[in-house]
Design a protein around this motif. Structure first.
Motif, PDB file in Angstrom:
ATOM      1  N   LEU A  14     -52.979   8.291-118.010  1.00 28.39           N
ATOM      2  CA  LEU A  14     -52.808   8.993-117.458  1.00 28.39           C
ATOM      3  C   LEU A  14     -53.552   9.336-116.320  1.00 28.39           C
ATOM      4  CD1 LEU A  14     -51.866  11.742-120.267  1.00 28.39           C
ATOM      5  CD2 LEU A  14     -50.448  10.623-118.492  1.00 28.39           C
ATOM      6  N   GLU A  56     -48.835  17.382-119.030  1.00 29.66           N
ATOM      7  CA  GLU A  56     -49.292  16.143-118.455  1.00 29.66           C
ATOM      8  C   GLU A  56     -48.478  14.335-118.433  1.00 29.66           C
ATOM      9  OE1 GLU A  56     -53.788  13.834-117.748  1.00 29.66           O
ATOM     10  OE2 GLU A  56     -53.304  14.872-119.621  1.00 29.66           O
ATOM     11  N   SER A  57     -48.137  14.395-119.577  1.00 33.36           N
ATOM     12  CA  SER A  57     -47.840  13.417-119.842  1.00 33.36           C
ATOM     13  C   SER A  57     -46.645  12.879-118.836  1.00 33.36           C
ATOM     14  CB  SER A  57     -47.888  12.128-121.240  1.00 33.36           C
ATOM     15  OG  SER A  57     -46.646  12.891-121.893  1.00 33.36           O
ATOM     16  N   SER A  64     -46.522  15.576-124.381  1.00 36.77           N
ATOM     17  CA  SER A  64     -47.869  16.316-123.735  1.00 36.77           C
ATOM     18  C   SER A  64     -46.864  17.102-122.077  1.00 36.77           C
ATOM     19  CB  SER A  64     -49.321  16.107-123.455  1.00 36.77           C
ATOM     20  OG  SER A  64     -49.677  15.265-122.583  1.00 36.77           O
ATOM     21  N   ALA A  98     -46.371  13.059-115.468  1.00 37.15           N
ATOM     22  CA  ALA A  98     -46.692  11.712-114.604  1.00 37.15           C
ATOM     23  C   ALA A  98     -45.343  10.919-114.851  1.00 37.15           C
ATOM     24  CB  ALA A  98     -47.727  11.873-116.072  1.00 37.15           C
TER      25      ALA A  98
END
Length: 316
Positions: free
Chosen positions: A156, A200-201, A198, A204
């Motif tokens: 990430l 964030e993941s 998450s 991404a």
């Protein structure tokens, strides 16, 4: 039906997936055939080849004696060897071997305890430094029940501004690579499926998908030219390499409705279908292997036919 029968007339590693994905077989029949991957055919053969040191061919990414070939070729001439631990575990994942089987758990436990990367001696499931290796390590760790959270966090942090990844980031690269990006996307998707991911993941992964979609899966964004003609020919195993079928398989696995930007790639896939309804093996990546899975380039490929048919089922 003749093509399906031909695909089914194969190793359990192919049969169980064809029963599930193409034949609509009952779940118990699929499970029974999948269980045979550990005891019969290719999966059992690979398990039996694990060394006493817990590795395959004495190394994590490279065999202990890389470069030694029967005909005297150098390692560079012979291609990258595919007999070490990383590509072997990748094959076992591709075969869909049962990760909960005791024999498989013992084999992976040996890797966890004894296998270290050649780069700096890191434990196998702690990952390495290259995104294409770490993406595959995440996919393997998730599949075989290992902790790869640290590898996910590293990936990430290494996503580039254009949305993708590149194995040469540590040397200053700021432009993404299709090969690195597809490896990371497959890993992040597997991690997300297993853990929920998450915010964030997930973000991404979506940005990485856009990197491929903006380029129609094989064209330069700047000029529209084909990036690499080799990507228009389909291989199996894909190893770390990218091709259009691998890109399509990722989006099929992700399960979203097909984006219009994959239309051209699907037309290319359909154009590769032979008059007998099969897809050929077209671009075998050279290097030492444990044993052959197909009859060679230019011949009908059960693996590519299975993969192509399930992509088309998803697309339609």
């Amino acid at each position: 039906m003749a093509v399906l029968d031909w695909v089914l007339n194969s190793d359990p590693a192919i049969r169980w997936q064809a029963l599930r994905d193409l034949a609509g077989a009952p779940a118990d029949a699929v499970a029974a055939e999948r269980a045979r991957v550990t005891t019969d055919g290719w999966g059992a053969r690979l398990l039996a080849l694990q060394g006493e040191d817990g590795q395959w061919d004495g190394g994590a990414c490279f065999p202990a004696r890389w470069g030694e070939t029967a005909d005297g070729q150098s390692g560079e001439e012979a291609g990258q060897p595919w007999t070490s631990t990383l590509p072997t575990l990748q094959l076992l994942l591709d075969f869909g071997i049962d990760p909960h089987d005791d024999r498989v758990r013992r084999a992976v436990g040996q890797v966890h305890e004894h296998c270290h990367w050649e780069h700096a001696g890191q434990p196998f499931f702690d990952g390495e430094v290259e995104a294409c290796i770490n993406g595959r390590t995440v996919a393997l760790g998730v599949y075989f029940g290992q902790d790869v959270e640290g590898v996910v966090a590293r990936l990430l942090g290494e996503q580039l501004d254009d949305g993708g990844w590149n194995c040469w980031t540590e040397f200053g690269s700021v432009r993404s690579s299709f090969a690195s990006t597809i490896c990371v996307l497959e890993g992040l998707l597997a991690h997300e499926r297993a853990t929920g991911g998450s915010a964030e993941s997930i973000a991404a992964r979506r940005r990485g998908e856009e990197y491929l979609l903006e380029r129609s899966l094989f064209r330069r964004k700047s000029t529209g030219e084909v990036v690499d003609p080799a990507w228009l020919r389909f291989s199996f195993p894909t190893r770390w390499h990218y091709d259009v079928l691998r890109g399509l398989e990722y989006f099929r696995a992700a399960g979203d409705p097909p984006d219009k930007r994959v239309d051209e790639a699907v037309r290319l896939l359909e154009s590769r279908r032979q008059p007998d309804g099969t897809w050929p093996l077209e671009n075998t990546h050279p290097g030492k292997v444990h044993f052959a899975l197909e009859d060679g380039d230019g011949r009908p490929s059960r693996w590519n036919t299975l993969r192509a048919l399930r992509v088309l089922d998803w697309y339609r």
